[in-house]
Design a protein around this motif. Structure first.
Motif, short mmCIF file in Angstrom:
data_model
loop_
_atom_site.label_atom_id
_atom_site.label_comp_id
_atom_site.label_asym_id
_atom_site.label_seq_id
_atom_site.Cartn_x
_atom_site.Cartn_y
_atom_site.Cartn_z
N MET A 39 -6.88 2.07 4.67
CA MET A 39 -5.96 2.97 5.38
C MET A 39 -5.22 2.29 6.54
O MET A 39 -4.01 2.50 6.69
N PRO A 40 -5.88 1.45 7.36
CA PRO A 40 -5.10 0.78 8.42
C PRO A 40 -3.97 -0.10 7.85
O PRO A 40 -2.89 -0.18 8.43
N LYS A 41 -4.19 -0.71 6.68
CA LYS A 41 -3.15 -1.52 6.04
C LYS A 41 -2.04 -0.63 5.48
O LYS A 41 -0.87 -1.02 5.47
N MET A 42 -2.42 0.56 5.02
CA MET A 42 -1.40 1.52 4.56
C MET A 42 -0.54 1.97 5.74
O MET A 42 0.68 2.08 5.62
N GLU A 79 9.09 6.58 2.21
CA GLU A 79 8.33 7.82 2.41
C GLU A 79 6.93 7.56 1.89
O GLU A 79 6.73 6.80 0.95
N PHE A 80 5.95 8.22 2.49
CA PHE A 80 4.55 7.99 2.13
C PHE A 80 3.83 9.32 2.15
O PHE A 80 3.93 10.07 3.12
N LYS A 84 5.94 -0.67 8.81
CA LYS A 84 6.84 -1.80 8.57
C LYS A 84 8.11 -1.36 7.82
O LYS A 84 9.18 -1.87 8.08
N PHE A 85 7.98 -0.39 6.89
CA PHE A 85 9.08 -0.05 6.00
C PHE A 85 9.71 1.33 6.22
O PHE A 85 10.73 1.64 5.61
N LYS A 86 9.13 2.14 7.10
CA LYS A 86 9.68 3.50 7.27
C LYS A 86 11.11 3.48 7.79
O LYS A 86 11.91 4.32 7.42
N LEU A 106 7.50 -5.87 -3.26
CA LEU A 106 8.03 -4.81 -4.12
C LEU A 106 8.80 -3.78 -3.29
O LEU A 106 9.90 -3.36 -3.65
N LEU A 107 8.22 -3.38 -2.16
CA LEU A 107 8.88 -2.40 -1.31
C LEU A 107 10.19 -2.93 -0.74
O LEU A 107 11.21 -2.24 -0.74
N ALA A 108 10.17 -4.17 -0.27
CA ALA A 108 11.38 -4.77 0.30
C ALA A 108 12.50 -4.78 -0.74
O ALA A 108 13.64 -4.41 -0.44
#
Length: 170
Positions: A74-77, A90-91, A83-85, A163-165
């Motif tokens: 969870m801390p990494k999530m 969206e999460f 980092k990406f918001k 992947l997100l980037a």
């Protein structure tokens, strides 16, 4: 047939092989599964609708407070979301139906989770996402609403970030 009259066969076979491989790769990419059109209900009672997520890159993370891997990741999530918001990520962290709502609420509040946390009280979200039973299970959904990646267990975070980037730019 002489060797010179057969000289054209190998290049044609190679071209056909390349075309078939390319077509297979295209079919694999184009047949990505569409994410279920669900409305989640957050622990704050807000509706997280498919319309509110359309055109965005979304991570849907199925987890439980009793899952040690979930708690460890969870801390990494949180770091990934933070980092990406700003780029539009969206999460939605979806607590499994067996997780007591008061445990989920307490966990989210004491850890100050910055993203949306939803309850799957009847198990319908887990069922819609392919009968998710193992936690954590995380889905990355592209702007087109199709599932880009499914992670069982903790993701490879450097690969997830790549992947997100790429997805957020596209």
């Amino acid at each position: 047939m002489s060797d010179t009259s057969r000289a054209w066969i190998k290049p044609v076979i190679a071209a056909v092989a390349v075309a078939v491989i390319g077509l297979g790769a295209y079919a694999t990419v184009s047949k990505r599964e569409v994410a279920p059109e669900l409305t989640f209900v957050s622990i704050k009672g807000e509706q997280i609708t498919p319309e509110s997520l359309k055109g965005k890159v979304v991570m849907v993370n199925f987890w439980a407070t009793s899952c040690t891997t979930c708690v460890a990741e969870m801390p990494k999530m949180v770091d990934t979301y933070n980092k990406f918001k700003g780029q539009g990520l969206e999460f939605v962290a979806v607590a499994m139906n067996y997780d007591p709502p008061n445990y989920v609420l307490n966990y989210a509040e004491t850890r100050q989770l910055p993203f949306k946390v939803a309850l799957d009280t009847d198990g319908s979200a887990a069922k819609a996402y392919g009968n998710v039973a193992m936690t954590p299970t995380t889905f990355v959904i592209g702007k087109d609403g199709k599932i880009l990646k499914r992670y069982l267990g903790e993701p490879d975070f450097p690969a997830l970030h790549q992947l997100l980037a790429a997805s957020l730019k596209g």
